[in-house]
Scaffold this active site. Structure first.
Site, mmCIF file in Angstrom:
data_model
loop_
_atom_site.group_PDB
_atom_site.id
_atom_site.type_symbol
_atom_site.label_atom_id
_atom_site.label_comp_id
_atom_site.label_asym_id
_atom_site.label_seq_id
_atom_site.Cartn_x
_atom_site.Cartn_y
_atom_site.Cartn_z
ATOM 1 C CG HIS A 98 -1.906 1.124 1.282
ATOM 2 N ND1 HIS A 98 -3.052 1.087 2.050
ATOM 3 C CD2 HIS A 98 -1.909 2.339 0.685
ATOM 4 C CE1 HIS A 98 -3.707 2.231 1.922
ATOM 5 N NE2 HIS A 98 -3.022 3.026 1.103
ATOM 6 C CG HIS A 115 -7.641 3.687 -0.074
ATOM 7 N ND1 HIS A 115 -7.117 3.082 -1.171
ATOM 8 C CD2 HIS A 115 -6.623 4.394 0.492
ATOM 9 C CE1 HIS A 115 -5.824 3.398 -1.277
ATOM 10 N NE2 HIS A 115 -5.499 4.196 -0.285
ATOM 11 C CG ASP A 137 -1.359 5.869 2.562
ATOM 12 O OD1 ASP A 137 -1.642 5.629 1.377
ATOM 13 O OD2 ASP A 137 -2.181 6.360 3.365
ATOM 14 C CG ASP A 138 0.222 8.986 0.141
ATOM 15 O OD1 ASP A 138 0.215 8.850 -1.093
ATOM 16 O OD2 ASP A 138 -0.772 8.742 0.854
ATOM 17 C CG HIS A 170 -1.294 6.178 -2.879
ATOM 18 N ND1 HIS A 170 -2.485 5.994 -3.527
ATOM 19 C CD2 HIS A 170 -1.496 5.774 -1.593
ATOM 20 C CE1 HIS A 170 -3.385 5.512 -2.679
ATOM 21 N NE2 HIS A 170 -2.809 5.368 -1.498
ATOM 22 C CD GLU A 221 -7.107 7.087 4.799
ATOM 23 O OE1 GLU A 221 -7.773 7.069 3.732
ATOM 24 O OE2 GLU A 221 -5.962 7.589 4.879
HETATM 25 N N1 ADE Z 1 -4.526 8.608 -1.961
HETATM 26 C C1 ADE Z 1 -3.271 8.719 -1.540
HETATM 27 N N2 ADE Z 1 -3.190 8.511 -0.220
HETATM 28 C C2 ADE Z 1 -4.444 8.245 0.203
HETATM 29 C C3 ADE Z 1 -5.035 7.941 1.444
HETATM 30 N N3 ADE Z 1 -4.311 7.870 2.575
HETATM 31 N N4 ADE Z 1 -6.362 7.744 1.503
HETATM 32 C C4 ADE Z 1 -7.106 7.833 0.399
HETATM 33 N N5 ADE Z 1 -6.610 8.104 -0.809
HETATM 34 C C5 ADE Z 1 -5.292 8.305 -0.906
HETATM 35 ZN ZN ZN Z 2 -3.568 4.875 0.402
#
Ligand code: ADE
Ligand code: ZN
Length: 353
Positions: A16, A196, A277-278, A18, A199
């Site tokens: 997971h 997703h 994630d990011d 991006h 969250e």
């Molecule tokens: N796109 C990139 N990061 C995300 C996240 N944490 N939740 C939803 N969409 C995303």
């Molecule tokens: Zn994500």
């Protein structure tokens, strides 16, 4: 062996992340300059300082804005190659990466440009570092289901290079049920599907992702704990959760790391994995996420190894490769055990005599 050393050497899969969320501030500035794109920040420090969020939408606004620096094949190649290099350095043997084409095609960047850059970087990373990777295209959930269907059609020339499709972006107000036909079509075509869910959204969204979208994995899934029957179902069917601890902290899904539900989800028997994630926006790559959880939740070496094993169990990878990765984890755990024994033995008077 310290927890840092154990985590660093632990073979793992990342499931997971991006690609667009891994543009480091230095690359963001370099691409802005190279492509003549005006951005609000002039220095890396200014960019890092801007990465303070109180909820998902704050982050998404910056994240979509940051995507504007990606224009050429070389840009998509560079950001993907950089991430895979860092992942490899973190002991990641296999990465399944999210890519959000709508964030680029709606700005006029052709899908072919995006795919060429990303796929060539994946090939280079495998040839140079031996790290394997796969691609999951995510539809933005604030857009319509028709737009998701259009993405699926546009991606057809690359079907052989795509593992699956997913759903990301603004969760609240955009339940999984909005994309039921899109997911049915993706599954008909033989793709893996993830979404997703849970969250910022409630357990009901997780349930919809399972019951209506028939997801192979859940991205995040934190809110599942609100619904004990759902937790039982996820455990029974071993539907994996790709949990992102530092993301949850930065987006204030949890108030502090000690309050993170990771351990509770593990204890409930779920197939939990740890992911970044990011990473450039949330202050850490995958090992930073493992370490933050180890420190705040007191995870043992056995629990860290269990998380790594589950990352391969949950990966969309060939069985032979999965078996190899699991054997590599066993070998690392055995080595760490002997290391502890060796350290203990060296403290005995006989050993130093
Ligand atoms: N796109 C990139 N990061 C995300 C996240 N944490 N939740 C939803 N969409 C995303
Ligand atoms: Zn994500």
């Amino acid at each position: 062996m310290t927890p840092e050393q154990f985590i660093a050497g632990l073979p793992k899969a990342e499931l997971h992340m991006h690609i667009e969320g891994s543009i480091e501030p230095a690359l963001m500035l370099a691409l802005a300059r190279r492509n003549g794109v005006a951005i609000r920040w002039q220095t890396e420090a200014e960019l890092r300082d801007a990465y303070r969020f109180t909820r998902l939408q704050d982050f998404l606004d910056l994240y979509y804005d940051g995507c504007r620096v990606l224009l050429q094949v070389a840009d998509f190649h560079e950001v993907t190659r950089d991430y895979l290099r860092r992942a490899h350095a973190d002991g990641v043997r296999h990465a399944e990466m999210f890519l959000g084409p709508q964030g680029h095609t709606t700005r006029g960047v052709p899908l072919a440009v995006v795919m060429q850059g990303v796929l060539s970087a994946m090939e280079a990373a495998e040839a140079e570092d031996g790290i394997t990777s796969g691609l999951i295209l995510v539809a933005q959930r604030h857009r319509s289901e028709e737009e998701a269907m259009a993405l699926l059609a546009e991606a057809e020339p690359w079907y052989g290079r795509i593992l699956g499709f997913g759903l990301g972006g603004a969760e609240l107000g955009h339940p999984p049920s909005k994309f039921e036909r899109f997911f049915a079509r993706c599954r008909e075509l033989g793709f893996k599907v993830t979404a997703h869910a849970g969250e910022e959204g409630p357990a009901a969204y997780v349930r919809e992702a399972v019951e209506l979208l028939h997801v192979d994995r859940l991205d995040h899934g934190n809110a599942s704990l609100e619904d004990p029957a759902l937790v039982q179902e996820l455990a029974r069917r071993r539907i994996p959760l790709t949990v992102c601890p530092l993301s949850n902290l930065k987006l204030q899904v949890v108030t502090d790391m000690a309050a993170h539900p990771l351990k509770k989800l593990m204890d409930a028997g779920l197939c939990v994995t740890v992911n970044s994630d990011d990473p450039s926006y949330f202050g850490g790559y995958v090992n930073d996420n493992y370490l933050a959880c180890q420190q705040a939740l007191g995870l043992t070496q056995a629990e860290l190894a269990q998380l790594a094993r589950q990352s391969f169990e949950a990966a969309f990878m060939p069985e032979a490769q999965r078996a190899q990765a699991l054997a590599a984890i066993d070998a690392w755990v055995a080595l760490a055990d002997t290391d502890v024994t060796a350290a203990a033995t060296s403290l005995l008077p006989e050993a130093s005599a």
